[in-house]
Scaffold this motif. Structure first.
Motif, PDB file in Angstrom:
ATOM      1  N   PHE A  43       0.834  -1.203   0.000  1.00  0.00           N
ATOM      2  CA  PHE A  43       0.000   0.000   0.000  1.00  0.00           C
ATOM      3  C   PHE A  43       0.868   1.253   0.000  1.00  0.00           C
ATOM      4  O   PHE A  43       0.658   2.174  -0.802  1.00  0.00           O
ATOM      5  N   LEU A  44       1.842   1.309   0.879  1.00  0.00           N
ATOM      6  CA  LEU A  44       2.702   2.490   0.990  1.00  0.00           C
ATOM      7  C   LEU A  44       3.551   2.686  -0.269  1.00  0.00           C
ATOM      8  O   LEU A  44       3.736   3.815  -0.741  1.00  0.00           O
ATOM      9  N   LYS A  45       4.097   1.606  -0.812  1.00  0.00           N
ATOM     10  CA  LYS A  45       4.892   1.704  -2.033  1.00  0.00           C
ATOM     11  C   LYS A  45       4.047   2.227  -3.192  1.00  0.00           C
ATOM     12  O   LYS A  45       4.513   3.061  -3.990  1.00  0.00           O
ATOM     13  N   SER A  46       2.817   1.758  -3.297  1.00  0.00           N
ATOM     14  CA  SER A  46       1.933   2.190  -4.388  1.00  0.00           C
ATOM     15  C   SER A  46       1.591   3.663  -4.266  1.00  0.00           C
ATOM     16  O   SER A  46       1.631   4.407  -5.248  1.00  0.00           O
ATOM     17  N   ARG A  47       1.259   4.091  -3.054  1.00  0.00           N
ATOM     18  CA  ARG A  47       0.907   5.501  -2.861  1.00  0.00           C
ATOM     19  C   ARG A  47       2.129   6.410  -3.056  1.00  0.00           C
ATOM     20  O   ARG A  47       1.990   7.550  -3.524  1.00  0.00           O
ATOM     21  N   ALA A  48       3.311   5.932  -2.713  1.00  0.00           N
ATOM     22  CA  ALA A  48       4.527   6.732  -2.887  1.00  0.00           C
ATOM     23  C   ALA A  48       4.744   7.086  -4.353  1.00  0.00           C
ATOM     24  O   ALA A  48       5.276   8.147  -4.677  1.00  0.00           O
ATOM     25  N   GLU A  49       4.328   6.212  -5.250  1.00  0.00           N
ATOM     26  CA  GLU A  49       4.476   6.473  -6.679  1.00  0.00           C
ATOM     27  C   GLU A  49       3.376   7.383  -7.208  1.00  0.00           C
ATOM     28  O   GLU A  49       3.559   8.076  -8.208  1.00  0.00           O
ATOM     29  N   GLU A  50       2.223   7.392  -6.538  1.00  0.00           N
ATOM     30  CA  GLU A  50       1.069   8.125  -7.046  1.00  0.00           C
ATOM     31  C   GLU A  50       0.951   9.545  -6.500  1.00  0.00           C
ATOM     32  O   GLU A  50       0.326  10.410  -7.124  1.00  0.00           O
ATOM     33  N   ILE A  51       1.539   9.819  -5.325  1.00  0.00           N
ATOM     34  CA  ILE A  51       1.403  11.130  -4.686  1.00  0.00           C
ATOM     35  C   ILE A  51       2.544  12.047  -5.115  1.00  0.00           C
ATOM     36  O   ILE A  51       3.704  11.634  -5.170  1.00  0.00           O
ATOM     37  N   VAL A  52       2.210  13.297  -5.396  1.00  0.00           N
ATOM     38  CA  VAL A  52       3.219  14.275  -5.801  1.00  0.00           C
ATOM     39  C   VAL A  52       4.091  14.635  -4.601  1.00  0.00           C
ATOM     40  O   VAL A  52       3.702  14.431  -3.446  1.00  0.00           O
ATOM     41  N   GLY A  53       5.267  15.177  -4.868  1.00  0.00           N
ATOM     42  CA  GLY A  53       6.120  15.664  -3.791  1.00  0.00           C
ATOM     43  C   GLY A  53       5.420  16.765  -3.013  1.00  0.00           C
ATOM     44  O   GLY A  53       4.891  17.709  -3.604  1.00  0.00           O
ATOM     45  N   GLY A  54       5.395  16.658  -1.703  1.00  0.00           N
ATOM     46  CA  GLY A  54       4.705  17.640  -0.883  1.00  0.00           C
ATOM     47  C   GLY A  54       3.258  17.307  -0.619  1.00  0.00           C
ATOM     48  O   GLY A  54       2.578  18.035   0.118  1.00  0.00           O
ATOM     49  N   GLY A  55       2.753  16.203  -1.230  1.00  0.00           N
ATOM     50  CA  GLY A  55       1.377  15.783  -0.987  1.00  0.00           C
ATOM     51  C   GLY A  55       1.223  15.220   0.419  1.00  0.00           C
ATOM     52  O   GLY A  55       2.187  15.036   1.155  1.00  0.00           O
ATOM     53  N   ARG A  56      -0.015  14.950   0.804  1.00  0.00           N
ATOM     54  CA  ARG A  56      -0.302  14.465   2.152  1.00  0.00           C
ATOM     55  C   ARG A  56      -1.211  13.239   2.096  1.00  0.00           C
ATOM     56  O   ARG A  56      -1.958  13.032   1.152  1.00  0.00           O
ATOM     57  N   MET A  57      -1.144  12.430   3.189  1.00  0.00           N
ATOM     58  CA  MET A  57      -1.986  11.249   3.306  1.00  0.00           C
ATOM     59  C   MET A  57      -2.427  11.099   4.757  1.00  0.00           C
ATOM     60  O   MET A  57      -1.621  11.204   5.672  1.00  0.00           O
ATOM     61  N   VAL A  58      -3.718  10.862   4.969  1.00  0.00           N
ATOM     62  CA  VAL A  58      -4.268  10.640   6.304  1.00  0.00           C
ATOM     63  C   VAL A  58      -4.929   9.264   6.321  1.00  0.00           C
ATOM     64  O   VAL A  58      -5.844   9.000   5.545  1.00  0.00           O
ATOM     65  N   LEU A  59      -4.459   8.393   7.217  1.00  0.00           N
ATOM     66  CA  LEU A  59      -4.980   7.031   7.329  1.00  0.00           C
ATOM     67  C   LEU A  59      -5.501   6.806   8.739  1.00  0.00           C
ATOM     68  O   LEU A  59      -4.861   7.180   9.710  1.00  0.00           O
ATOM     69  N   SER A  60      -6.653   6.192   8.861  1.00  0.00           N
ATOM     70  CA  SER A  60      -7.163   5.788  10.168  1.00  0.00           C
ATOM     71  C   SER A  60      -7.675   4.358  10.053  1.00  0.00           C
ATOM     72  O   SER A  60      -8.381   4.020   9.110  1.00  0.00           O
ATOM     73  N   LEU A  61      -7.281   3.530  11.009  1.00  0.00           N
ATOM     74  CA  LEU A  61      -7.697   2.138  10.998  1.00  0.00           C
ATOM     75  C   LEU A  61      -7.847   1.627  12.419  1.00  0.00           C
ATOM     76  O   LEU A  61      -7.342   2.223  13.371  1.00  0.00           O
ATOM     77  N   ILE A  62      -8.554   0.525  12.557  1.00  0.00           N
ATOM     78  CA  ILE A  62      -8.838  -0.025  13.875  1.00  0.00           C
ATOM     79  C   ILE A  62      -7.554  -0.474  14.561  1.00  0.00           C
ATOM     80  O   ILE A  62      -6.704  -1.124  13.946  1.00  0.00           O
ATOM     81  N   GLY A  63      -7.406  -0.112  15.825  1.00  0.00           N
ATOM     82  CA  GLY A  63      -6.252  -0.524  16.610  1.00  0.00           C
ATOM     83  C   GLY A  63      -6.709  -1.120  17.924  1.00  0.00           C
ATOM     84  O   GLY A  63      -7.894  -1.387  18.135  1.00  0.00           O
ATOM     85  N   ARG A  64      -5.784  -1.340  18.826  1.00  0.00           N
ATOM     86  CA  ARG A  64      -6.112  -1.898  20.138  1.00  0.00           C
ATOM     87  C   ARG A  64      -5.111  -1.365  21.153  1.00  0.00           C
ATOM     88  O   ARG A  64      -3.997  -0.982  20.815  1.00  0.00           O
ATOM     89  N   SER A  65      -5.517  -1.354  22.423  1.00  0.00           N
ATOM     90  CA  SER A  65      -4.649  -0.842  23.478  1.00  0.00           C
ATOM     91  C   SER A  65      -3.684  -1.905  23.993  1.00  0.00           C
ATOM     92  O   SER A  65      -2.691  -1.583  24.639  1.00  0.00           O
ATOM     93  N   SER A  66      -3.978  -3.174  23.711  1.00  0.00           N
ATOM     94  CA  SER A  66      -3.138  -4.271  24.189  1.00  0.00           C
ATOM     95  C   SER A  66      -2.307  -4.840  23.046  1.00  0.00           C
ATOM     96  O   SER A  66      -2.717  -4.830  21.885  1.00  0.00           O
ATOM     97  N   SER A  67      -1.126  -5.349  23.384  1.00  0.00           N
ATOM     98  CA  SER A  67      -0.294  -6.006  22.368  1.00  0.00           C
ATOM     99  C   SER A  67      -0.786  -7.407  22.052  1.00  0.00           C
ATOM    100  O   SER A  67      -0.357  -8.011  21.064  1.00  0.00           O
ATOM    101  N   ASP A  68      -1.699  -7.916  22.855  1.00  0.00           N
ATOM    102  CA  ASP A  68      -2.258  -9.249  22.652  1.00  0.00           C
ATOM    103  C   ASP A  68      -3.413  -9.171  21.652  1.00  0.00           C
ATOM    104  O   ASP A  68      -4.447  -8.564  21.934  1.00  0.00           O
ATOM    105  N   PRO A  69      -3.292  -9.778  20.475  1.00  0.00           N
ATOM    106  CA  PRO A  69      -4.344  -9.679  19.460  1.00  0.00           C
ATOM    107  C   PRO A  69      -5.575 -10.516  19.754  1.00  0.00           C
ATOM    108  O   PRO A  69      -6.561 -10.441  19.012  1.00  0.00           O
TER     109      PRO A  69
END
Length: 256
Positions: free
Chosen positions: A205-231
């Motif tokens: 995902f990051l490699k693909s977006r790096a090729e598609e976004i212009v220099g100086g562009g921005r990206m905001v990502l939000s995804l589900i996380g957890r407070s514990s290291s235990d999945p």
């Protein structure tokens, strides 16, 4: 059949549709809004080369009111930062999701959205061209250096595929039988398989977006996380446990 061909949120606008059952995702958008505003402001006030057309992409847009709400918030952020030297006269907005996403419902709501936009921002604010780009964001979707702002919310926790090997038999027993997630009963190899698949997907995902976004562009990502290291904690698995029980019940009904 591959995940990208069959996975989608419930279509339409009835009581079981994603459009009527996405309040949690809407809440996430409201929490992230200040971050989006700041990212847009910094992009427009940076040394990015001034051009007439700005590319905006929402990856994993789904359908329903949240889709155009996000676009409205990005437009509001642009309008609030109009004092910066970088100006755009056209805005190319790309809505991305998998091929079976309900893009038709989004398109049906566009006339009202355009009219509201003209009333609030005025005809001189700029021209908007909204289009759909179906396909998996785990790979290239756009031409090189064509995007200025990329957003994705509540999507990147979905993997591109079931981790390889989990559907195989080990000593006559399925590795993660009856589960669609990492649980307390899952062996260590299941945890490692999910972790490896996520790392592969996110890196692509990051490699693909790096090729598609212009220099100086921005990206905001939000995804589900957890407070514990235990999945396998309840906060991570509760909703998947309910879903797994529902799926197993459906399978039992089909087999009886």
């Amino acid at each position: 059949m591959e995940v990208l061909q069959i996975l989608h949120m419930n279509k339409g606008n009835d009581e079981t549709s994603y459009a009527q059952n996405s309040k949690v995702q809407r809440k996430i958008l409201s929490v992230v809004k200040p971050i989006i505003d700041e990212a847009v402001q910094k992009m427009l006030c940076s040394n990015i080369a001034p051009i007439g057309s700005m590319g905006i992409a929402d990856l994993g847009c789904s359908s329903g009111p949240n889709t155009l709400l996000l676009i409205s918030e990005i437009i509001d952020a642009i309008h609030a930062t109009s004092s910066c030297s970088t100006s755009f006269t056209e805005f190319r907005v790309f809505l991305n999701d998998l091929f079976s996403n309900d893009f038709n419902t989004i398109f049906m709501s566009l006339p009202a959205f355009y009219n509201q936009l003209k009333e609030e921002k005025g005809a001189g604010f700029g021209s908007f061209f909204i289009s759909a780009v179906p396909g998996s964001f785990y790979g290239r979707l756009f031409p090189a250096k064509s995007l200025h702002f990329v957003h994705s919310s509540s999507s990147l926790h979905w993997l591109s595929q079931v981790p390889p090997g989990l559907d195989c038999q080990a000593a006559g027993k399925a590795l993660n039988k009856g589960k669609i997630y990492i649980s307390k009963t899952s062996p260590q190899c299941v945890l490692e398989a999910y972790s490896l698949q996520f790392h592969k997907d996110f890196l692509l995902f990051l490699k693909s977006r790096a090729e598609e976004i212009v220099g100086g562009g921005r990206m905001v990502l939000s995804l589900i996380g957890r407070s514990s290291s235990d999945p396998s904690t309840q906060e991570s698995c509760y909703q998947w446990e309910l879903l797994a029980h529902a799926l197993m019940s459906m399978v039992s009904e089909v087999n009886t």
